[in-house]
Design a protein around this motif. Structure first.
Motif, PDB file in Angstrom:
ATOM      1  N   ASP A 441      33.505  35.763 -96.529  1.00 29.29           N
ATOM      2  CA  ASP A 441      32.443  35.419 -97.843  1.00 29.29           C
ATOM      3  C   ASP A 441      33.115  33.938 -98.574  1.00 29.29           C
ATOM      4  O   ASP A 441      32.348  33.096 -98.840  1.00 29.29           O
ATOM      5  N   THR A 445      31.335  30.349 -98.331  1.00 32.12           N
ATOM      6  CA  THR A 445      31.005  29.903 -99.515  1.00 32.12           C
ATOM      7  C   THR A 445      31.848  28.573 -99.499  1.00 32.12           C
ATOM      8  O   THR A 445      31.083  27.488-100.038  1.00 32.12           O
ATOM      9  N   VAL A 464      29.068  35.527 -95.878  1.00 30.58           N
ATOM     10  CA  VAL A 464      27.892  35.367 -96.761  1.00 30.58           C
ATOM     11  C   VAL A 464      28.359  34.352 -97.844  1.00 30.58           C
ATOM     12  O   VAL A 464      29.123  34.291 -98.600  1.00 30.58           O
ATOM     13  N   ASP A 466      27.513  32.597-101.260  1.00 31.34           N
ATOM     14  CA  ASP A 466      26.993  33.208-102.529  1.00 31.34           C
ATOM     15  C   ASP A 466      27.211  32.195-103.611  1.00 31.34           C
ATOM     16  O   ASP A 466      28.198  31.769-103.981  1.00 31.34           O
TER      17      ASP A 466
END
Length: 540
Positions: A441, A445, A464, A466
């Motif tokens: 992540d 990002t 992910v 974020d």
């Protein structure tokens, strides 16, 4: 008999009017120049003794582009596009005579003339993509009609500078004339065109060489060959869209489409970031507080000790001996180095170990000549000590740029600027990992923000992205940039941005950490630092 028209001089020589623009330093197309151009062409059209007009510039260059100080501000008439229309619609032959650098709006204006000549040393181009923009005065519509779609995509999409010989071969200019004889031979060329009853050639009346179906592989190939131009930044895509309009739309509709794309790009945060970096690079070469001071000329550079970059000096033809005007003092790991070998006449002594620069300077024959030098990822941090003279710091910048490095001036603080900012990013990553945030992540990002993959944790793709995670990753660097400015470690906030982008530590289209910190705002950043326990505090 000559006549003054603002920043222009107008005279007639045997039926050929000569309009000479003289607006130092680079004849930028600001309001005064646009007004003189509009009045000049109107004067020629109303003059019954004139059959042709030669447009030429005094000084070191033809129009070197738009007045960049007007970008993003209301532009007073006459607008460049209106002046260009005047030229292109002239019922009398107009010839543009170019020297120096005819860039951006300067070339767009020349393309509105019916014919163009240049001296061998001239350079032409449409470099607006470097500012996150596109040529907004008809360049994307006229160039594809003149030199072909494929050549136009390369020239405009890459912001290429084209020399006179190349310009002649592609058809951008019609002839090359002798150096020092530009005006005389341009007048002669205009008279020859009149004698031959040459047509008033308007590029707007031409068609492109490719249909959209034929041009599509050109666009696809350009995107594939230059992926970096389409990652974050938007100007290159805007160029392709505008050239597509040149292919598919009538000229006037294509012009309107070009303007629409241009307005979008001017308003984009990516272009704002690129324009900021353009001015930051210019400012970085000047010593703060002594912006008008010129750097002393530097010939050869001597090296005392074992300096890792000495082969580069030799490769660049800069290597000298210990009695040279500039000396690189390469300190050993224990900080020892015989100082008696240094010339007392050295203009500058560059020291590679900067931890105790001021103390070391006091041991030198001339403390004011002593400057620290730290190299990181293509950027030289010129460390200015308490006794350093501005001339010595400027000379250090000259040497760095001769070696192909970017350079900024910094204070003698631990870690300097790039080291502290890079450490700030790595500390943010470590804090996220300590909070059990998935490395994938963090990587996803960070890459979405624009960081190079090598700065981020190794992890499988597919993490992910974020927004909250982005703030925890990025804002510590913004905070550190603000602290560096407050401390005076960075001599200018824009120097931080220029150096970080050039070092590959910050994405181009984000403008730099100081640029972003300014947009976040002092108050919001201070509150965040207090809430997260950031160790430093910003000045109120």
């Amino acid at each position: 008999m000559s006549e003054k028209l603002g920043v222009a001089t107008y005279r007639v020589e045997s039926g050929v009017a000569v309009l000479t623009i003289d607006s130092p330093p680079v004849n930028a197309l600001g309001l005064a120049v646009r007004t003189a151009l509009s009045e000049g062409v109107a004067r020629a059209l109303a003059d019954d003794s004139v059959a042709a007009l030669v447009l030429i510039c005094a000084g070191r260059t033809f129009f070197a582009g738009a007045d960049v100080t007007e970008i993003g501000k209301p532009i007073l008439p006459p607008l460049l596009g209106d002046v260009i229309t005047q030229f292109e619609n002239s019922a009398k032959l107009i010839l543009a005579a170019m020297h120096g650098t005819a860039l951006g709006g300067g070339l767009e204006l020349a393309l509105a003339a019916h014919y163009r000549v240049a001296v061998p040393s001239a350079t032409v181009g449409l470099p607006e993509v470097a500012l996150g923009l596109l040529p907004g005065a008809g360049g994307t519509q006229r160039v594809p009609r003149l030199i072909g779609v494929a050549a136009a995509v390369e020239m405009i999409g890459l912001g290429q500078h084209v020399n006179a010989r190349q310009a002649l071969s592609t058809g951008l200019i019609d002839a090359i004339v002798e150096e020092g004889e530009l005006e005389t031979q341009a007048i002669a060329f205009a008279r020859d065109l009149l004698a031959k009853q040459a047509p008033l050639r308007r590029l707007r009346d031409l068609s492109t060489d490719l249909t959209l179906e034929q041009a599509t592989p050109v666009f696809v190939g350009f995107r594939a060959a230059h992926p970096e131009l389409f990652a974050g930044v938007k100007a290159a895509e805007g160029v392709l869209q505008a050239i597509e309009a040149a292919i598919t739309l009538p000229f006037d509709m294509g012009i309107e489409r070009e303007r629409e794309i241009s307005r979008f790009l001017i308003a984009s945060p990516e272009s704002a970031a690129q324009r900021h970096l353009f001015f930051a690079e210019r400012a970085a070469a000047k010593f703060p507080g002594h912006e008008r001071e010129k750097a002393p000329a530097i010939g050869t550079v001597g090296v005392v000790g074992d300096w890792i970059h000495a082969p580069l000096l030799e490769q660049k033809g800069l290597i000298g001996d210990g009695a040279a005007q500039a000396i690189i003092l390469a300190m050993s790991n224990d900080g020892s180095q015989p100082l008696e070998t240094l010339s007392r006449d050295a203009t500058i002594v560059l020291v590679n170990r900067v931890e105790k620069l001021d103390a070391l300077a006091m041991k030198m024959p001339d403390p004011g000549a002593v400057v620290g030098l730290s190299y990181t990822r293509g950027v030289a941090e010129i460390v200015v000590g308490g006794a350093t003279r501005p001339a010595a710091a400027l000379a250090a910048g000259v040497i760095a740029r001769k070696l192909g490095w970017a350079a900024i001036f910094v204070g003698a603080v631990p870690g300097l600027v790039l080291g502290r900012l890079a450490a700030g990013l790595q500390a943010a990553i470590s804090a996220l990992l300590a909070d059990s945030v998935a490395p994938a992540d963090i990587r996803a990002t960070g890459k979405a923000f624009g960081f190079a993959g090598g700065l981020l944790p190794d992890a499988a793709e597919g993490g992910v992205v974020d927004a909250g995670l982005e703030q925890r990753l990025v804002w510590p660097v913004l905070a550190e940039a603000s602290v560096l400015v407050d401390e005076g470690a960075a001599k200018r906030s824009s120097d931080i941005d220029f150096a970080m982008v050039r070092a590959g530590l910050w994405p181009l289209w984000r403008g730099g950490p100081a640029f972003m910190a300014e947009r976040v705002g002092h108050g919001q950043l201070t509150e965040w630092m207090a809430a997260t326990g950031h160790p430093a505090q910003l000045a109120s």
